[in-house]
Design an enzyme around this catalytic site. Structure first.
Site, short mmCIF file in Angstrom:
data_model
loop_
_atom_site.label_atom_id
_atom_site.label_comp_id
_atom_site.label_asym_id
_atom_site.label_seq_id
_atom_site.Cartn_x
_atom_site.Cartn_y
_atom_site.Cartn_z
N GLY A 19 13.37 0.57 11.58
CA GLY A 19 13.49 2.01 11.37
C GLY A 19 13.53 2.74 12.69
O GLY A 19 13.42 2.14 13.76
N GLY A 21 12.86 7.02 14.51
CA GLY A 21 12.34 8.37 14.27
C GLY A 21 12.64 9.23 15.49
O GLY A 21 13.50 8.88 16.30
N PHE A 23 12.93 10.18 18.86
CA PHE A 23 12.81 9.45 20.14
C PHE A 23 12.06 8.14 19.95
O PHE A 23 11.35 7.69 20.83
CB PHE A 23 12.04 10.28 21.18
CG PHE A 23 12.59 11.66 21.38
CD1 PHE A 23 11.77 12.78 21.18
CD2 PHE A 23 13.92 11.86 21.76
CE1 PHE A 23 12.29 14.06 21.36
CE2 PHE A 23 14.42 13.14 21.93
CZ PHE A 23 13.60 14.24 21.72
N VAL A 26 11.29 1.63 15.53
CA VAL A 26 10.20 0.91 14.87
C VAL A 26 10.62 -0.53 14.65
O VAL A 26 11.71 -0.77 14.13
CB VAL A 26 9.83 1.57 13.52
CG1 VAL A 26 8.64 0.87 12.89
CG2 VAL A 26 9.54 3.05 13.70
N LYS A 41 5.79 1.21 16.53
CA LYS A 41 6.67 2.37 16.74
C LYS A 41 6.68 2.66 18.24
O LYS A 41 5.70 3.14 18.80
CB LYS A 41 6.14 3.57 15.95
CG LYS A 41 7.03 4.81 16.04
CD LYS A 41 6.54 5.88 15.09
CE LYS A 41 7.40 7.12 15.11
NZ LYS A 41 6.91 8.15 14.16
N ASP A 138 7.90 17.39 7.42
CA ASP A 138 9.19 16.69 7.40
C ASP A 138 9.27 15.75 6.21
O ASP A 138 9.75 14.62 6.30
CB ASP A 138 9.40 15.92 8.72
CG ASP A 138 10.87 15.51 8.90
OD1 ASP A 138 11.14 14.63 9.73
OD2 ASP A 138 11.73 16.07 8.19
#
Ligand SMILES: Nc1cc2c(nn1)-c1ccccc1CC2
Length: 291
Positions: A19, A21, A23, A26, A41, A138
């Site tokens: 994944g 996010g 900047f 993951v 992360k 978010d």
């Protein structure tokens, strides 16, 4: 800084990317000592203050302090923190059932009982956050992960723009993803815990219909639809949806933040309450068999 300065690779075997996010990237990692899998992360630090790349230190430290304050089964856990010249790396609970977003895509639409099972868990995670005056800001299907396809426990992730809401200091910032932002975000009015509740309304609408209530052909059109609270329950998609479900969504897609349902209102709404009562009844029944 209090973060560990040894290389992540000394303690974890770093695997494939799972994944990304703000900047951040993951990756799945395995702890060398325990063999346990985690999600790491890697958040890229801003090198020069003028650079637009990388996360600012105060934003990284905010995400960390918020994760450290939260402790709930429906919120991703933070276990450790590393830092080197270019990244701050969060060692997080691994969740490998994929995004709720993909789950919907595969299933097209969900039965109301499945939708309430997911939404009830999102509400329980949010209730834990809102009790501490923390807003996610978010919320969207991509930030709701499933532990696995079977029992489908959900976990809220990505607290990259999450905030402590202090009275009078409700930061006014343009954040979030257009499709899910509340009218106050577009109007640059104070954000609050109520901003998350609008997103719950949008997510519920999508879970039940596969359609996005305000999505236009471009950002401006989407914003116009949101500010006008211009949505409807098209019979083509909502023909078989209960009035309770529509009432639940209507209570959330309300322009005035003060009139919008709170997380507590939602948890006691009959559409959700039915789910908890049913879960309780089954639990009691099963306990009956065990006794
Ligand atoms: N922005 C993102 C994105 C993701 C995650 N966290 N933040 C995450 C956290 C734990 C397990 C798995 C993931 C992958 C997606």
């Amino acid at each position: 800084s209090p973060y560990r300065h040894e290389p992540v690779e000394d303690w974890y075997i770093v695997g494939e990317e799972i994944g990304s996010g703000h900047f951040a990237v993951v990756k799945k990692v395995v702890c060398k000592r325990s063999g346990t899998e985690f999600a790491a992360k890697f958040i890229r630090k801003k090198r020069a203050s003028t650079s637009r790349r990388g996360a600012r230190r105060e934003d990284i430290e905010r995400e960390i302090s918020i994760l450290q304050e939260l402790n709930h089964v429906n919120i991703i856990k933070l276990y450790d923190i590393f830092e080197d010249k270019q990244d701050v790396t969060l060692i997080l609970e691994l969740v490998s059932g994929g995004e709720l977003f993909d789950f919907i895509a595969e299933r097209d639409v969900l039965h109301e009982s499945e939708a309430t099972a997911f939404i009830a868990q999102v509400l329980e995670g949010l209730a834990h956050m809102h009790l501490k005056n923390i807003a996610h800001l978010d919320l969207k299907p991509e930030n709701i992960l499933l532990t696995n396809r079977a029992q489908a426990v959900i976990k809220l992730i990505d607290f990259g723009i999450s905030r402590k809401i202090e009275d009078g200091k409700n930061e006014i910032q343009m954040l979030g993803t257009p499709e899910f932002v509340a009218p106050e975000v577009i109007a640059y009015e104070p954000l609050g815990l109520y901003t998350d509740m609008w997103a719950v309304g949008v997510i519920t609408y999508i879970l039940l219909s596969g359609c996005s209530p305000f999505l236009g052909d471009n950002k401006q059109e989407t914003f116009a639809n949101i500010c006008a609270v211009d949505f409807s329950f098209d019979d083509e998609f909502f023909g078989n949806t209960s009035d309770l479900a529509k009432d639940f969504i209507r209570g959330l897609l309300v322009k005035h933040p003060g009139r919008r349902a709170s997380v507590t209102d939602c948890l006691s709404h009959p559409w959700i309450k039915l789910f908890f009562d049913e879960r309780e009844r089954l639990y009691e029944m099963n306990r009956g068999y065990e006794l």
